[in-house]
Write a protein that holds these residues in place. Structure first.
Motif, short mmCIF file in Angstrom:
data_model
loop_
_atom_site.label_atom_id
_atom_site.label_comp_id
_atom_site.label_asym_id
_atom_site.label_seq_id
_atom_site.Cartn_x
_atom_site.Cartn_y
_atom_site.Cartn_z
N LEU A 90 -14.97 -47.70 9.71
CA LEU A 90 -14.91 -47.21 11.09
C LEU A 90 -15.58 -45.86 11.28
O LEU A 90 -16.19 -45.60 12.33
CB LEU A 90 -13.45 -47.13 11.55
N MET A 91 -15.49 -44.97 10.29
CA MET A 91 -16.05 -43.64 10.48
C MET A 91 -17.57 -43.64 10.67
O MET A 91 -18.08 -42.93 11.55
CB MET A 91 -15.63 -42.72 9.33
N PRO A 92 -18.35 -44.43 9.91
CA PRO A 92 -19.79 -44.49 10.21
C PRO A 92 -20.08 -45.07 11.60
O PRO A 92 -21.05 -44.68 12.25
CB PRO A 92 -20.33 -45.40 9.10
N VAL A 93 -19.24 -46.00 12.04
CA VAL A 93 -19.42 -46.56 13.38
C VAL A 93 -19.18 -45.48 14.44
O VAL A 93 -19.96 -45.33 15.39
CB VAL A 93 -18.46 -47.74 13.61
N ILE A 94 -18.10 -44.71 14.25
CA ILE A 94 -17.81 -43.60 15.18
C ILE A 94 -18.94 -42.57 15.13
O ILE A 94 -19.36 -42.03 16.15
CB ILE A 94 -16.46 -42.96 14.82
N ASN A 95 -19.43 -42.32 13.93
CA ASN A 95 -20.55 -41.39 13.75
C ASN A 95 -21.77 -41.85 14.56
O ASN A 95 -22.39 -41.07 15.28
CB ASN A 95 -20.88 -41.33 12.25
N ALA A 96 -22.10 -43.14 14.46
CA ALA A 96 -23.27 -43.68 15.16
C ALA A 96 -23.10 -43.61 16.68
O ALA A 96 -24.08 -43.50 17.41
CB ALA A 96 -23.50 -45.12 14.73
N MET A 97 -21.86 -43.64 17.13
CA MET A 97 -21.59 -43.60 18.57
C MET A 97 -21.49 -42.18 19.11
O MET A 97 -21.43 -41.98 20.32
CB MET A 97 -20.29 -44.35 18.87
N THR A 98 -21.45 -41.20 18.21
CA THR A 98 -21.27 -39.81 18.67
C THR A 98 -22.45 -38.93 18.22
O THR A 98 -23.45 -38.85 18.92
CB THR A 98 -19.94 -39.24 18.16
N ILE A 99 -22.35 -38.31 17.05
CA ILE A 99 -23.38 -37.32 16.68
C ILE A 99 -24.54 -37.90 15.87
O ILE A 99 -25.55 -37.24 15.70
CB ILE A 99 -22.75 -36.15 15.90
N ARG A 100 -24.40 -39.09 15.31
CA ARG A 100 -25.48 -39.77 14.58
C ARG A 100 -26.05 -38.88 13.48
O ARG A 100 -27.22 -38.54 13.48
CB ARG A 100 -26.58 -40.20 15.53
N SER A 101 -25.20 -38.53 12.54
CA SER A 101 -25.58 -37.60 11.48
C SER A 101 -25.31 -38.21 10.10
O SER A 101 -24.18 -38.62 9.81
CB SER A 101 -24.80 -36.29 11.63
N TRP A 102 -26.34 -38.22 9.26
CA TRP A 102 -26.13 -38.68 7.88
C TRP A 102 -25.22 -37.71 7.13
O TRP A 102 -24.45 -38.13 6.26
CB TRP A 102 -27.47 -38.80 7.16
N TRP A 103 -25.35 -36.43 7.46
CA TRP A 103 -24.51 -35.44 6.77
C TRP A 103 -23.04 -35.64 7.12
O TRP A 103 -22.17 -35.49 6.28
CB TRP A 103 -24.96 -34.04 7.13
N ASP A 104 -22.76 -36.00 8.36
CA ASP A 104 -21.38 -36.29 8.76
C ASP A 104 -20.87 -37.52 8.03
O ASP A 104 -19.70 -37.57 7.62
CB ASP A 104 -21.32 -36.52 10.27
N HIS A 106 -21.75 -38.53 5.05
CA HIS A 106 -21.45 -38.07 3.69
C HIS A 106 -20.11 -37.34 3.63
O HIS A 106 -19.26 -37.62 2.78
CB HIS A 106 -22.58 -37.16 3.21
N ASN A 107 -19.93 -36.39 4.53
CA ASN A 107 -18.69 -35.60 4.52
C ASN A 107 -17.46 -36.44 4.82
O ASN A 107 -16.38 -36.21 4.26
CB ASN A 107 -18.80 -34.47 5.55
N SER A 108 -17.60 -37.41 5.71
CA SER A 108 -16.44 -38.23 6.06
C SER A 108 -15.99 -39.08 4.87
O SER A 108 -14.78 -39.19 4.61
CB SER A 108 -16.77 -39.13 7.26
N TRP A 109 -16.92 -39.65 4.16
CA TRP A 109 -16.55 -40.47 2.99
C TRP A 109 -16.01 -39.61 1.85
O TRP A 109 -15.03 -39.98 1.20
CB TRP A 109 -17.76 -41.29 2.52
N LEU A 110 -16.65 -38.49 1.61
CA LEU A 110 -16.18 -37.61 0.54
C LEU A 110 -14.80 -37.06 0.86
O LEU A 110 -13.92 -36.98 -0.01
CB LEU A 110 -17.18 -36.48 0.32
N GLY A 111 -14.58 -36.69 2.11
CA GLY A 111 -13.27 -36.20 2.51
C GLY A 111 -12.19 -37.26 2.40
O GLY A 111 -11.07 -36.99 1.97
N LEU A 112 -12.53 -38.49 2.78
CA LEU A 112 -11.58 -39.59 2.67
C LEU A 112 -11.18 -39.83 1.22
O LEU A 112 -9.99 -39.99 0.90
CB LEU A 112 -12.18 -40.86 3.27
N ILE A 335 -31.04 -32.19 7.29
CA ILE A 335 -32.03 -31.80 6.30
C ILE A 335 -31.80 -32.55 5.00
O ILE A 335 -30.70 -32.65 4.51
CB ILE A 335 -31.97 -30.28 6.04
N GLY A 336 -32.86 -33.08 4.45
CA GLY A 336 -32.73 -33.80 3.18
C GLY A 336 -32.30 -35.23 3.37
O GLY A 336 -32.08 -35.93 2.39
N GLN A 337 -32.16 -35.68 4.61
CA GLN A 337 -31.66 -37.04 4.81
C GLN A 337 -32.57 -37.81 5.75
O GLN A 337 -32.16 -38.79 6.36
CB GLN A 337 -30.26 -36.98 5.38
N GLN A 338 -33.79 -37.32 5.97
CA GLN A 338 -34.71 -37.99 6.87
C GLN A 338 -35.81 -38.67 6.10
O GLN A 338 -36.06 -38.32 4.96
CB GLN A 338 -35.30 -36.99 7.86
#
Length: 338
Positions: A90-104, A106-112, A335-338
């Motif tokens: 769900l978090m990548p889906v929410i990410n895609a619907m909001t800020i669309r950030s690869w860094w987010d 990464h952080n969401s999975w690592l934090g989980l 940066i680093g994810q494009q």
């Protein structure tokens, strides 16, 4: 994407890291974090295999005389789906619907994973050292015929048990605290904090619908916790403490990678921790374009910007880096994810 440019436009200034180099720096910086959460998770399975401490108990204690439930309402595999797989999807889906950030992402999975691994190891450590009998212990134990509490204190040990399935008996002494409760709140609790940040629930404007969305994962975790008392796997104290620990650790893990939910920038993850080193080069680069985005809780040593101020909360101010003609500003967390 990053080129060279001089102070007067004709010479050659400092060279900035390329995208591949940036990726390598990010990998080197965060690989130990990923390895550590995997190692911590391995410790959980090691702790699960040891014998642990078994407390004495009374055969006449009503709280441990409940029926052994063969089919649990939330078995282990379902707990894994609810606490790990569901938030991770769900978090990548929410990410895609909001800020669309690869860094987010990464952080969401690592934090989980940080939330779940810390909770799992702490829970299992307490379980094997406390050794509290489950509500269905006597049904698991199957005491010898004619067994009675000893005098003068009225307690017996597991030596009176005739149970041949040692894993079943061993699990009977792991009531405190509830692992299902702690892990469900660790995973779904992290998802709840993530939702609240992305929806900016605490922006002081009041959002009833957003509040319901943010609290929904906690409702699921609560139902998982309640099911443990319905299956007679745990006492209510075990569920209450486990739920509290899981929620607190999810809150702790979330704020390792995201700002306060009351922040105006709660929807953005913290910037990569290798960011300040690159900003220090900025002082030698007067000809530039803005580097947009990001959120820091430290102050880089650069001219023309103070980063995040703990006393005066705010985003990273516009920072400039040299570029070749035709290149575009790069969001910090991209940066680093494009």
């Amino acid at each position: 994407m990053f080129g060279r440019q001089s102070a007067n436009g004709g010479g050659r200034g400092p060279q900035f890291p390329s995208i591949p180099r940036r990726r390598m720096e990010l990998t080197r910086s965060y690989a130990p974090d990923w390895i550590l959460v995997i190692v911590i998770t391995g410790c959980f399975y090691f702790l699960d295999s040891i014998h642990g401490y078994w407390r004495e108990f009374s055969l006449t204690e009503p709280s441990i005389q409940h029926t052994f439930t063969e089919k649990e309402r939330v078995p282990n595999w379902m707990l894994g789906v609810l606490a790990l797989v569901l938030p991770a999807v769900l978090m990548p889906v929410i990410n895609a619907m909001t800020i669309r950030s690869w860094w987010d992402w990464h952080n969401s999975w690592l934090g989980l994973l940080l939330s779940l691994s810390l909770t799992a190891v702490l829970t299992q450590t307490v379980k094997v050292t406390v050794g509290r009998p489950r509500p269905d212990l006597i049904a698991r134990c199957q005491p010898k015929q004619g067994s009675q509490d000893t005098s003068p204190y009225g307690l017996v040990t597991a030596s009176i048990c005739t149970q041949t399935d040692m894993s079943k008996l061993k699990d009977g002494f792991r009531s405190f605290w509830s692992g299902h409760s702690s892990l469900s709140f660790a995973g779904l609790g992290f998802l709840s904090w993530y939702l609240a940040g992305k929806l900016r629930v605490f922006d002081r404007k009041g959002h009833t619908f957003k509040s319901f969305l943010a609290i929904a994962p906690l409702t699921g975790a609560m139902l998982v916790a309640i099911s443990r008392t319905m299956d007679y796997r745990h006492h209510w104290h075990d569920v209450l403490v486990g739920s509290t620990v899981g929620l607190l650790l999810s809150f702790f893990a979330y704020h390792q990678y995201y700002p306060s939910l009351a922040s105006s920038y709660s929807h953005s993850p913290f910037s990569p921790r290798i960011y300040p080193d690159e900003l220090r080069i900025h002082r030698h680069a007067p000809s530039s374009v803005p580097l947009i985005g990001g959120y820091m809780d430290h102050t880089p040593d650069v001219e023309g910007g103070s980063g995040y101020d703990h006393e005066r909360e705010g985003p990273v101010p516009p920072v400039t880096v040299p570029r070749d003609a035709g290149s575009e500003p790069v969001p910090l967390h991209h940066i680093g994810q494009q």
